[in-house]
Motif scaffolding. Structure first.
Motif, PDB file in Angstrom:
ATOM      1  N   LYS A 114       0.808  -1.016  -0.070  1.00  0.00           N
ATOM      2  CA  LYS A 114       0.129  -0.036   0.067  1.00  0.00           C
ATOM      3  C   LYS A 114       1.009   1.293  -0.128  1.00  0.00           C
ATOM      4  CE  LYS A 114      -3.610  -1.235   2.202  1.00  0.00           C
ATOM      5  NZ  LYS A 114      -4.430  -1.515   3.542  1.00  0.00           N
ATOM      6  N   GLU A 115       1.794   1.084   0.736  1.00  0.00           N
ATOM      7  CA  GLU A 115       2.819   2.304   0.977  1.00  0.00           C
ATOM      8  C   GLU A 115       3.407   2.621  -0.358  1.00  0.00           C
ATOM      9  OE1 GLU A 115       3.633   4.948   2.755  1.00  0.00           O
ATOM     10  OE2 GLU A 115       2.092   4.092   4.551  1.00  0.00           O
ATOM     11  N   ALA A 117       2.564   1.709  -3.337  1.00  0.00           N
ATOM     12  CA  ALA A 117       1.676   2.119  -4.426  1.00  0.00           C
ATOM     13  C   ALA A 117       1.054   3.601  -4.141  1.00  0.00           C
ATOM     14  CB  ALA A 117       0.344   1.327  -4.350  1.00  0.00           C
ATOM     15  N   GLY A 118       1.267   3.914  -2.973  1.00  0.00           N
ATOM     16  CA  GLY A 118       1.080   5.759  -2.556  1.00  0.00           C
ATOM     17  C   GLY A 118       1.920   6.626  -2.751  1.00  0.00           C
ATOM     18  N   ARG A 119       3.441   6.143  -3.154  1.00  0.00           N
ATOM     19  CA  ARG A 119       4.422   6.685  -3.512  1.00  0.00           C
ATOM     20  C   ARG A 119       5.036   6.723  -4.759  1.00  0.00           C
ATOM     21  NH1 ARG A 119       7.297   7.942   2.109  1.00  0.00           N
ATOM     22  NH2 ARG A 119       5.651   7.342   3.646  1.00  0.00           N
TER      23      ARG A 119
ATOM     24  N   LYS B  27      10.734  12.054  -7.097  1.00  0.00           N
ATOM     25  CA  LYS B  27       9.266  11.615  -6.583  1.00  0.00           C
ATOM     26  C   LYS B  27       8.228  12.291  -7.481  1.00  0.00           C
ATOM     27  CE  LYS B  27      10.681   8.711  -4.234  1.00  0.00           C
ATOM     28  NZ  LYS B  27      10.598   8.394  -2.742  1.00  0.00           N
ATOM     29  N   ARG B  28       8.540  13.617  -7.817  1.00  0.00           N
ATOM     30  CA  ARG B  28       7.413  14.437  -8.611  1.00  0.00           C
ATOM     31  C   ARG B  28       8.250  15.469  -9.340  1.00  0.00           C
ATOM     32  NH1 ARG B  28       2.311  17.814  -6.624  1.00  0.00           N
ATOM     33  NH2 ARG B  28       3.939  19.353  -6.661  1.00  0.00           N
TER      34      ARG B  28
END
Lengths: 195, 144
Positions: A114-115, A117-119, B27-28
């Motif tokens: 989950k972590e 996928a969220g990053r 990251k972005r």
């Protein structure tokens, strides 16, 4: 001080803030104290430690620190808002001599997925630790091998191998402090960091 | 080729690949933004692997956020040119040296393990000063 005096002062502060390079020191995300030192300025070595939180210090000319709380500019707020989230860490325990997670550690796998996928652009570090039994060098090797085994096991569970790396920290950072040469299952662990 | 030369070449290649190790990831990124490596301009897509010596460059509408393998985090604002001049990190001991140069623009930093390893192991250079990071969250701004 009368309000009439404040305006020019604030204006002067703004001008200084904008015209020269500056340092804005903030509390850590946990609200803790930190510091940044100006160790050289215009080619001259110095040691001006800035430790006042929520302050701005000019970085050209003699460093002077002024309070900015709570007036961060919109640009500064945007900059802080776009910092990546702090890394998360999860400690995993394994059945003695295997890479099978203990039943308590099993839900950890879903948490990791989950972590990740969220990053977007996540990077995962698998860090092995040992107890204090055996030499430092052996423990460095042992913890590295342990981390590599766990990395392979996580890859088998569907985690992308390319985002993972294995690190052995041996008997540094003991979870339970013991003397040297002590068996301690709580210290024999693997910590997975998701950045 | 003589064997001795081949050995030397091999050593050089190994040294190069060790130097080119990943130090962090993008990251972005938003708007006009690139990672400059030597003469190459690379697109900072999420997951892009950074190397020591990379320069983070943004335009007027640009922004980039990234993490380093010692847990340091950066947010790069618009109109910025920021170089990671040095990033040496021993992941076993968590000690190292980290030098970032803010040529222009703005940079928000949350420091990581290198800054904790010894005093001023993490430094930030601006055109007029050198900062020693002693573990915290801060912003450096260098107006044009």
């Amino acid at each position: 001080m009368s309000p009439a005096c404040l305006a020019p002062l604030m204006l002067a502060g703004l001008l200084v803030g904008c015209a020269t390079p500056s340092l804005t020191l903030l509390p850590s995300e946990e609200g803790k104290q930190g510091a940044v030192a100006v160790i050289e300025e215009n080619g001259v070595a110095r040691e001006t430690v800035v430790s006042e939180l929520n302050s701005r210090t000019n970085l050209s000319g003699r460093p002077r620190t002024r309070s900015v709380d709570p007036k961060l500019s919109a640009r500064q707020r945007a900059l802080l808002d776009t910092l990546p989230p702090p890394p998360v860490r999860l400690t995993l325990y394994f059945r003695e001599g295997t890479t099978q997670l203990t039943s308590e550690s099993e839900p950890g796998l879903d948490f990791l997925k989950k972590e990740i996928a969220g990053r977007p652009g996540a990077e995962v570090q698998v860090t092995g630790y040992t107890d204090t039994l055996g030499s430092d060098e052996d423990n460095d090797r042992l913890s590295q091998r342990r981390a590599e085994e766990v990395l392979a096991a996580l890859a088998d569970q569907g985690l992308d191998r390319d985002m993972m790396s294995a690190v052995g920290r041996g008997e540094r950072e003991l979870r339970v402090r013991t003397d040297d040469g002590v068996r301690e299952p709580a210290n024999r662990r693997v910590v997975v960091t998701v950045r | 080729m003589k064997p001795a030369m081949m050995v030397m070449l091999g050593t050089a290649l190994i040294a190069q690949s060790a130097m080119a190790a990943e130090i962090g990831r993008i990251k972005r990124s938003m708007g006009t933004a690139s990672v400059e490596r030597g003469k190459a301009k690379l697109a900072p897509v999420p997951g892009f692997q950074l190397q020591s010596g990379d320069r983070l460059v943004t335009g007027r509408d640009g922004q980039m956020s990234l993490t380093f393998i010692d847990d340091t985090r950066f947010s790069v604002g618009p109109n910025s040119s920021i170089a990671v001049d040095q990033f040496d990190y021993n992941r076993t001991t968590q000690a190292g040296n980290f030098v970032t140069r803010v040529n222009r623009g703005s940079l928000a930093v949350v420091s990581g393990q290198i800054a904790k390893s010894k005093q001023d192991a993490m430094k930030v250079r601006t055109p007029t000063s050198l900062l020693g990071v002693r573990g915290t969250r801060f912003i450096v701004e260098v107006p044009k």
